[in-house]
Motif scaffolding. Structure first.
Motif, PDB file in Angstrom:
ATOM      1  N   PRO A   1       0.687  -1.233   0.029  1.00  0.00           N
ATOM      2  CA  PRO A   1       0.101  -0.123   0.099  1.00  0.00           C
ATOM      3  C   PRO A   1       0.783   1.420  -0.061  1.00  0.00           C
ATOM      4  O   PRO A   1       0.474   2.283  -0.513  1.00  0.00           O
ATOM      5  CB  PRO A   1      -0.912  -0.207   1.362  1.00  0.00           C
ATOM      6  N   LEU A   2       1.977   1.285   0.588  1.00  0.00           N
ATOM      7  CA  LEU A   2       2.763   2.315   0.689  1.00  0.00           C
ATOM      8  C   LEU A   2       3.458   2.878  -0.459  1.00  0.00           C
ATOM      9  O   LEU A   2       3.775   4.077  -0.950  1.00  0.00           O
ATOM     10  CB  LEU A   2       4.006   2.308   1.741  1.00  0.00           C
ATOM     11  N   LYS A   3       3.822   1.941  -1.458  1.00  0.00           N
ATOM     12  CA  LYS A   3       4.519   2.204  -2.788  1.00  0.00           C
ATOM     13  C   LYS A   3       3.468   3.317  -3.667  1.00  0.00           C
ATOM     14  O   LYS A   3       4.198   4.062  -4.382  1.00  0.00           O
ATOM     15  CB  LYS A   3       4.816   1.002  -3.538  1.00  0.00           C
ATOM     16  N   PHE A   4       2.411   3.097  -3.363  1.00  0.00           N
ATOM     17  CA  PHE A   4       1.552   4.137  -4.236  1.00  0.00           C
ATOM     18  C   PHE A   4       1.361   5.607  -3.598  1.00  0.00           C
ATOM     19  O   PHE A   4       0.903   6.469  -4.269  1.00  0.00           O
ATOM     20  CB  PHE A   4       0.043   3.444  -4.323  1.00  0.00           C
ATOM     21  N   ARG A   5       1.840   5.766  -2.482  1.00  0.00           N
ATOM     22  CA  ARG A   5       2.074   6.979  -1.666  1.00  0.00           C
ATOM     23  C   ARG A   5       3.368   7.587  -2.059  1.00  0.00           C
ATOM     24  O   ARG A   5       3.489   8.884  -1.632  1.00  0.00           O
ATOM     25  CB  ARG A   5       1.824   6.816  -0.268  1.00  0.00           C
ATOM     26  N   ALA A   6       4.230   6.944  -2.598  1.00  0.00           N
ATOM     27  CA  ALA A   6       5.505   7.621  -2.731  1.00  0.00           C
ATOM     28  C   ALA A   6       5.417   8.592  -3.711  1.00  0.00           C
ATOM     29  O   ALA A   6       4.659   8.361  -5.021  1.00  0.00           O
ATOM     30  CB  ALA A   6       6.653   6.627  -3.313  1.00  0.00           C
ATOM     31  N   PRO A   7       6.279   9.773  -3.814  1.00  0.00           N
ATOM     32  CA  PRO A   7       6.224  10.857  -4.881  1.00  0.00           C
ATOM     33  C   PRO A   7       6.661  10.264  -6.225  1.00  0.00           C
ATOM     34  O   PRO A   7       7.712   9.457  -6.498  1.00  0.00           O
ATOM     35  CB  PRO A   7       6.991  11.933  -4.517  1.00  0.00           C
ATOM     36  N   GLY A   8       5.638  10.559  -7.268  1.00  0.00           N
ATOM     37  CA  GLY A   8       6.266  10.091  -8.530  1.00  0.00           C
ATOM     38  C   GLY A   8       5.789   8.604  -8.990  1.00  0.00           C
ATOM     39  O   GLY A   8       6.005   8.251 -10.036  1.00  0.00           O
ATOM     40  N   VAL A   9       5.416   7.722  -8.260  1.00  0.00           N
ATOM     41  CA  VAL A   9       4.850   6.680  -8.377  1.00  0.00           C
ATOM     42  C   VAL A   9       3.670   6.551  -8.963  1.00  0.00           C
ATOM     43  O   VAL A   9       2.698   6.671  -8.286  1.00  0.00           O
ATOM     44  CB  VAL A   9       4.932   5.670  -7.290  1.00  0.00           C
ATOM     45  N   THR A  10       3.520   6.292 -10.414  1.00  0.00           N
ATOM     46  CA  THR A  10       2.255   6.271 -11.085  1.00  0.00           C
ATOM     47  C   THR A  10       1.579   4.840 -10.989  1.00  0.00           C
ATOM     48  O   THR A  10       2.265   3.923 -10.410  1.00  0.00           O
ATOM     49  CB  THR A  10       2.299   6.392 -12.469  1.00  0.00           C
ATOM     50  N   VAL A  11       0.365   4.713 -11.511  1.00  0.00           N
ATOM     51  CA  VAL A  11      -0.226   3.230 -11.247  1.00  0.00           C
ATOM     52  C   VAL A  11       0.525   2.297 -11.966  1.00  0.00           C
ATOM     53  O   VAL A  11       1.092   1.337 -11.678  1.00  0.00           O
ATOM     54  CB  VAL A  11      -1.840   3.421 -11.654  1.00  0.00           C
ATOM     55  N   PRO A  12       1.136   2.409 -13.278  1.00  0.00           N
ATOM     56  CA  PRO A  12       1.824   1.647 -13.667  1.00  0.00           C
ATOM     57  C   PRO A  12       2.884   1.157 -13.461  1.00  0.00           C
ATOM     58  O   PRO A  12       3.259   0.049 -13.334  1.00  0.00           O
ATOM     59  CB  PRO A  12       2.018   2.263 -15.377  1.00  0.00           C
ATOM     60  N   ILE A  13       3.729   2.062 -12.674  1.00  0.00           N
ATOM     61  CA  ILE A  13       4.879   1.955 -12.167  1.00  0.00           C
ATOM     62  C   ILE A  13       4.745   1.204 -10.806  1.00  0.00           C
ATOM     63  O   ILE A  13       5.467   0.281 -10.679  1.00  0.00           O
ATOM     64  CB  ILE A  13       5.766   3.327 -11.909  1.00  0.00           C
ATOM     65  N   GLY A  14       3.842   1.372 -10.012  1.00  0.00           N
ATOM     66  CA  GLY A  14       3.196   0.792  -8.897  1.00  0.00           C
ATOM     67  C   GLY A  14       2.990  -0.634  -9.234  1.00  0.00           C
ATOM     68  O   GLY A  14       3.537  -1.803  -8.438  1.00  0.00           O
ATOM     69  N   LEU A  15       2.409  -0.856 -10.495  1.00  0.00           N
ATOM     70  CA  LEU A  15       1.884  -2.383 -10.938  1.00  0.00           C
ATOM     71  C   LEU A  15       3.209  -3.193 -10.961  1.00  0.00           C
ATOM     72  O   LEU A  15       3.291  -4.079 -10.854  1.00  0.00           O
ATOM     73  CB  LEU A  15       1.073  -2.228 -11.858  1.00  0.00           C
TER      74      LEU A  15
END
Length: 142
Positions: free
Chosen positions: A29-43
């Motif tokens: 859950p935290l990776k999607f809160r990091a600055p600059g992390v888009t949904v495709p990058i998070g996935l």
């Protein structure tokens, strides 16, 4: 259960539990809160991380099977260990393929709502955490 088998089973159980808690309930859950992390990058990150986690879980599950089988455990330990293995199998064989197909579509540019498969994965992950905790406690208190 003999002392060596119980010790190995306990260590494997708590290592497995710790990894699931750290990855599924902290990192994911935290990776999607990091600055600059888009949904495709998070996935993309999530797929790599969960693929690695699931491989380690499979190894730990095998180690747990061996430790429990060798140790001649009480029925409560056998059933609780079997439940953890069943939950992992459901995740790997039924839920993850659906999540992978969906993430392929999102990574290809489709905009999709949150999937039910994600909710099923979280539910089985929660059940697995509770089961591993119970197993660890049964092993300690045996």
């Amino acid at each position: 259960m003999n002392t060596t088998s119980a010790g190995v089973a306990t260590a494997v159980t708590f290592l497995w539990l710790g990894m699931v808690l750290a990855i599924s309930f902290l990192e994911a859950p935290l990776k999607f809160r990091a600055p600059g992390v888009t949904v495709p990058i998070g996935l993309g990150i999530g797929r790599v991380v969960f693929r690695a986690l699931n491989r380690v879980e499979a190894v730990l599950a095998l180690a747990l099977i061996v430790a429990v089988a060798v140790g001649g455990p009480p029925l409560s330990v056998s059933l609780t260990a079997a439940t953890a293995l069943l939950l992992l199998a459901v995740q790997l064989l039924l839920i993850r393929p659906a999540l992978n197909r969906r993430s392929d579509r999102v990574l290809a540019g489709e905009s999709l709502p949150r999937s039910r498969a994600h909710h099923y994965y979280v539910a089985t992950e929660t059940a697995k955490v509770l089961d591993l905790l119970a197993l660890g406690l049964l092993l300690i208190l045996r």
